[in-house]
Scaffold this motif. Structure first.
Motif, PDB file in Angstrom:
ATOM      1  N   LYS A 473      38.555  41.692  25.988  1.00 34.02           N
ATOM      2  CA  LYS A 473      38.754  40.871  24.800  1.00 34.02           C
ATOM      3  C   LYS A 473      37.571  39.943  24.549  1.00 34.02           C
ATOM      4  N   PHE A 474      37.156  39.237  25.583  1.00 35.98           N
ATOM      5  CA  PHE A 474      36.122  38.222  25.394  1.00 35.98           C
ATOM      6  C   PHE A 474      34.727  38.821  25.257  1.00 35.98           C
ATOM      7  N   MET A 475      34.477  39.919  25.919  1.00 34.86           N
ATOM      8  CA  MET A 475      33.150  40.524  25.836  1.00 34.86           C
ATOM      9  C   MET A 475      33.047  41.536  24.705  1.00 34.86           C
ATOM     10  N   GLY A 476      34.151  41.720  24.004  1.00 33.45           N
ATOM     11  CA  GLY A 476      34.132  42.633  22.867  1.00 33.45           C
ATOM     12  C   GLY A 476      33.847  44.063  23.249  1.00 33.45           C
ATOM     13  N   ASN A 477      34.296  44.460  24.425  1.00 35.61           N
ATOM     14  CA  ASN A 477      34.004  45.786  24.937  1.00 35.61           C
ATOM     15  C   ASN A 477      35.296  46.434  25.431  1.00 35.61           C
ATOM     16  N   PRO A 478      35.932  47.273  24.604  1.00 37.57           N
ATOM     17  CA  PRO A 478      37.203  47.898  25.005  1.00 37.57           C
ATOM     18  C   PRO A 478      37.043  48.976  26.071  1.00 37.57           C
ATOM     19  N   ASN A 479      35.803  49.318  26.398  1.00 38.14           N
ATOM     20  CA  ASN A 479      35.559  50.406  27.345  1.00 38.14           C
ATOM     21  C   ASN A 479      35.369  49.945  28.784  1.00 38.14           C
ATOM     22  N   ILE A 480      35.551  48.662  29.029  1.00 41.18           N
ATOM     23  CA  ILE A 480      35.431  48.173  30.406  1.00 41.18           C
ATOM     24  C   ILE A 480      36.509  48.818  31.265  1.00 41.18           C
ATOM     25  N   VAL A 481      36.084  49.422  32.349  1.00 41.62           N
ATOM     26  CA  VAL A 481      36.996  50.154  33.232  1.00 41.62           C
ATOM     27  C   VAL A 481      37.610  49.193  34.248  1.00 41.62           C
ATOM     28  N   LYS A 482      38.843  49.440  34.613  1.00 39.64           N
ATOM     29  CA  LYS A 482      39.523  48.600  35.587  1.00 39.64           C
ATOM     30  C   LYS A 482      38.739  48.559  36.907  1.00 39.64           C
ATOM     31  N   PRO A 483      38.820  47.455  37.618  1.00 38.24           N
ATOM     32  CA  PRO A 483      38.099  47.338  38.887  1.00 38.24           C
ATOM     33  C   PRO A 483      38.609  48.320  39.929  1.00 38.24           C
ATOM     34  N   ARG A 484      37.722  48.664  40.849  1.00 37.00           N
ATOM     35  CA  ARG A 484      38.108  49.571  41.929  1.00 37.00           C
ATOM     36  C   ARG A 484      38.974  48.857  42.965  1.00 37.00           C
ATOM     37  N   LYS A 485      38.670  47.589  43.196  1.00 36.03           N
ATOM     38  CA  LYS A 485      39.409  46.821  44.195  1.00 36.03           C
ATOM     39  C   LYS A 485      39.619  45.400  43.708  1.00 36.03           C
ATOM     40  N   ILE A 486      40.647  44.772  44.238  1.00 36.23           N
ATOM     41  CA  ILE A 486      40.936  43.375  43.931  1.00 36.23           C
ATOM     42  C   ILE A 486      41.303  42.654  45.223  1.00 36.23           C
ATOM     43  N   LEU A 487      40.871  41.422  45.328  1.00 32.85           N
ATOM     44  CA  LEU A 487      41.227  40.551  46.444  1.00 32.85           C
ATOM     45  C   LEU A 487      41.425  39.153  45.866  1.00 32.85           C
ATOM     46  N   ARG A 488      42.514  38.494  46.219  1.00 39.35           N
ATOM     47  CA  ARG A 488      42.788  37.176  45.641  1.00 39.35           C
ATOM     48  C   ARG A 488      43.416  36.261  46.679  1.00 39.35           C
ATOM     49  N   THR A 489      43.486  34.991  46.320  1.00 34.85           N
ATOM     50  CA  THR A 489      43.995  33.988  47.251  1.00 34.85           C
ATOM     51  C   THR A 489      45.395  33.531  46.856  1.00 34.85           C
ATOM     52  N   PHE A 490      46.067  32.899  47.814  1.00 40.67           N
ATOM     53  CA  PHE A 490      47.448  32.429  47.625  1.00 40.67           C
ATOM     54  C   PHE A 490      47.611  31.044  48.253  1.00 40.67           C
ATOM     55  N   TRP A 491      46.692  30.135  47.936  1.00 39.49           N
ATOM     56  CA  TRP A 491      46.693  28.836  48.591  1.00 39.49           C
ATOM     57  C   TRP A 491      47.932  28.001  48.249  1.00 39.49           C
ATOM     58  N   GLY A 492      48.463  28.168  47.073  1.00 41.21           N
ATOM     59  CA  GLY A 492      49.611  27.361  46.687  1.00 41.21           C
ATOM     60  C   GLY A 492      50.897  27.760  47.374  1.00 41.21           C
ATOM     61  N   SER A 493      51.109  29.057  47.535  1.00 44.23           N
ATOM     62  CA  SER A 493      52.343  29.539  48.156  1.00 44.23           C
ATOM     63  C   SER A 493      52.239  29.667  49.665  1.00 44.23           C
ATOM     64  N   ASP A 494      51.045  29.487  50.221  1.00 49.09           N
ATOM     65  CA  ASP A 494      50.873  29.529  51.671  1.00 49.09           C
ATOM     66  C   ASP A 494      51.612  28.332  52.280  1.00 49.09           C
ATOM     67  N   PRO A 495      52.612  28.580  53.131  1.00 44.82           N
ATOM     68  CA  PRO A 495      53.420  27.458  53.660  1.00 44.82           C
ATOM     69  C   PRO A 495      52.634  26.516  54.551  1.00 44.82           C
TER      70      PRO A 495
END
Length: 585
Positions: A473-495
């Motif tokens: 949407k922001f780069m105006g490029n509908p052909n951007i392919v989904k990423p091969r991998k994702i890694l994210r954090t969970f600092w808020g829900s980490d007890p």
């Protein structure tokens, strides 16, 4: 569960300030992050033999967490060494040659939120157009000037009067809006774009401050946070290299991982008469209380007699063999979730402010004093999460070091409908990880506040798809392919974190940080053992909160209190008291 008898000795007996012969001091450090490791390391260096770290998770480092992703190492937590001169983390990294592979792109002399300082920060709007460079620079020049004004209220002791808001966000928004709206040469459309850029900039500030909104950050106290001079650095081998360095001086028998604490009973009299609770050959107990280091649980699944991995024989000096040969008393008992408990003279607590907010009511017996509880409640901690995305090929230009997302309909005029906006509206940017030769084609997204907590509830596929749609949407490029991998954090829900790092919330100030850091009990009486509970961690440093060097220094600070109390070591313990003064310029 409790097998330790109450002492028959008088609680009115004056407490000795010096070494007590066979009654050597026993110290429990709760938390194996930088503060806890620094505290334990300093105590062991000064000759304390009975020191145990209880770490709730299965790894050391706390909010320092490097992880392999694709072809390299990325930082889920702390990423930058902030400043050089006088920064103990920088000096550790320099001394151990951790910065030799750091590229020029991974140095920064100014305010940072990027992985690279070369190239260009690219601003894209929600209509899919890129804002011109000169337009961005004009806006950033004005914004930086206004941002610098926020420091003056504390640094120059400027009072907050009726003309000034109490929060950083409100102040910046008010001054910027006035400047933008009074610009005679700008069209109404240009002004709306600049107002939208302002909202985006405040989202970036929120991520950097780990606040849900800059409207939550105290304007009066904002300037007390102190920046150490010198460049900022990334450690190519991972920030956990610092953890490894600190851990080297701590025998494995002194570290118990996967050992969450349930309750800390302090200001009491616990009696130990040798062994309290039996210990089998593998070091597991029958659930009775253990003198610091006696018996010992399996910790991290080690099977060692006294520690985590069975190599305690390599460290005979600090081996936690039974040493309670005569009856003695302890003022603190630490109970773990698995039923095991430890007796100690001193406990250094390094739990995050988020954990203290959630658990202070049940964690301590007796409860914390009212002023300390008030400080915990007044100070702020929020969640800043990272979303790493690896792509097959880059769709951004070689000059682009960051993709900033400007929602054109977000001009600061909030309504009820705005409160219901989806989480991805809070994603402020995607940084390009440089150099590509090390990281490949990876973007690092940022989101904070309640929206980050919403993101944490979703699955990887949903988050990856949403981020891809944002970029299209922001780069105006509908052909951007989904990423091969994702890694994210969970600092808020980490007890064991319940947030990323602390800030001074509206209504709080540096005095609250000092109150949080004050040891317990509050007394000068020689009839009560002092320094039973000590508090360390980034949230307890008045000038360096939210930083790794702040965390490390507070661990050394609290260890220094104990060292001074017993006059252990080589006569250089006075350095601990002056350590922070040396880096206050």
């Amino acid at each position: 569960m409790q097998s330790c008898e109450e002492s028959s000795e008088s609680v009115d007996e004056p407490h000795s300030k010096g070494p007590r012969g066979s009654e050597e001091p026993h110290v429990i450090v709760i938390g194996g992050g930088l503060a806890g490791l620094a505290a334990a390391s300093r105590l062991l260096e000064r000759g304390f033999r009975h020191v145990v770290i209880l770490e709730a998770t299965g790894h050391l480092g706390g909010r320092v967490r490097s992880k392999e992703f694709c072809q390299t190492t990325v930082e889920l937590g702390a990423a930058w060494i902030h400043g050089a001169r006088g920064n103990p983390v920088y000096h550790l990294a320099e001394e151990h040659n951790l910065l030799v592979e750091t590229t020029e792109e991974e140095h920064s002399l100014g305010r940072i939120s990027l992985y690279s300082t070369v190239g260009e920060t690219c601003y894209f709007t929600s209509s899919g157009r890129r804002l011109p460079r000169h337009f961005v620079e004009e806006f950033r020049d004005l914004y930086d000037k206004v941002f610098n004004l926020t420091q003056e209220f504390f640094q120059r002791n400027k009072p907050l009067d009726s003309e000034h808001s109490s929060s950083v966000g409100e102040f910046i928004r008010e001054v910027m809006r006035k400047c933008i709206e009074e610009e005679p040469d700008d069209s109404s459309q240009t002004k709306r774009v600049k107002l939208a850029m302002l909202q985006q900039a405040l989202k970036v500030e929120s991520c950097e401050s780990s606040a849900s909104s800059m409207d939550d950050v105290s304007l009066a106290a904002f300037g007390e946070w102190t920046e150490i001079p010198g460049a900022h650095h990334i450690i190519p081998t991972g920030f956990t290299s610092i953890v490894d360095i600190l851990q080297r001086g701590i025998p494995s028998s002194s570290i118990r991982i996967s050992k969450p604490v349930r309750r800390v009973l302090w200001d009491s009299t616990e009696h130990c008469s040798g062994f309290s609770g039996s210990a089998n050959q593998n070091g597991s107990s029958d659930g009775g209380c253990l003198e610091n280091g006696i018996g010992g649980g399996g910790g991290g699944g080690g099977g060692g007699r006294n520690g985590t991995n069975g190599d305690s024989e390599k460290n005979p000096t600090h081996n936690m063999e039974p040493c309670c040969r005569v009856a003695r008393t302890f003022p603190v008992r630490v109970e773990c979730e698995d039923g095991e408990c430890f007796l100690a003279d001193h406990v250094i607590l390094t739990a995050s402010l988020g954990v203290l907010k959630e658990r202070h009511g049940t964690l301590f017996d007796p409860p914390l004093p009212g002023d300390k509880v008030a400080a915990i409640e007044k100070l702020g901690i929020g969640t800043t999460d990272k979303i790493f995305l690896e792509f097959e090929e880059p769709f951004w230009g070689p000059e682009c070091n960051s993709i900033q997302l400007v929602w054109e309909d977000d001009v600061g005029e909030e309504s009820e409908q705005d409160q219901l906006r989806p989480w991805y509206r809070k994603v402020c940017s995607f940084d390009v990880l440089y150099p590509a030769s090390r990281y490949g084609h990876v973007l690092g997204g940022w989101v904070c506040g309640d929206e980050a907590l919403e993101m944490e509830k979703l699955d990887d596929e949903t988050v990856a798809e949403t981020c891809t749609e944002l970029l299209r949407k922001f780069m105006g490029n509908p052909n951007i392919v989904k990423p091969r991998k994702i890694l994210r954090t969970f600092w808020g829900s980490d007890p064991y974190t319940r947030g990323s790092y602390s800030y001074t919330r509206v209504g709080s100030n540096g005095a609250d940080i000092d109150t949080l850091a004050e040891p317990l009990p509050y007394t000068d009486s020689t009839k009560i053992q002092p320094l039973q509970l000590l508090f360390a961690g980034e949230a307890t440093h008045r000038k360096f909160y939210s930083t790794t060097h702040g965390a490390l220094l507070t661990g050394q600070r609290e260890a220094g209190r104990i060292v001074e109390m017993y006059a252990y070591g080589d006569g250089s313990e006075g350095k601990e008291k002056k350590l922070e003064e040396l880096i206050r310029y």
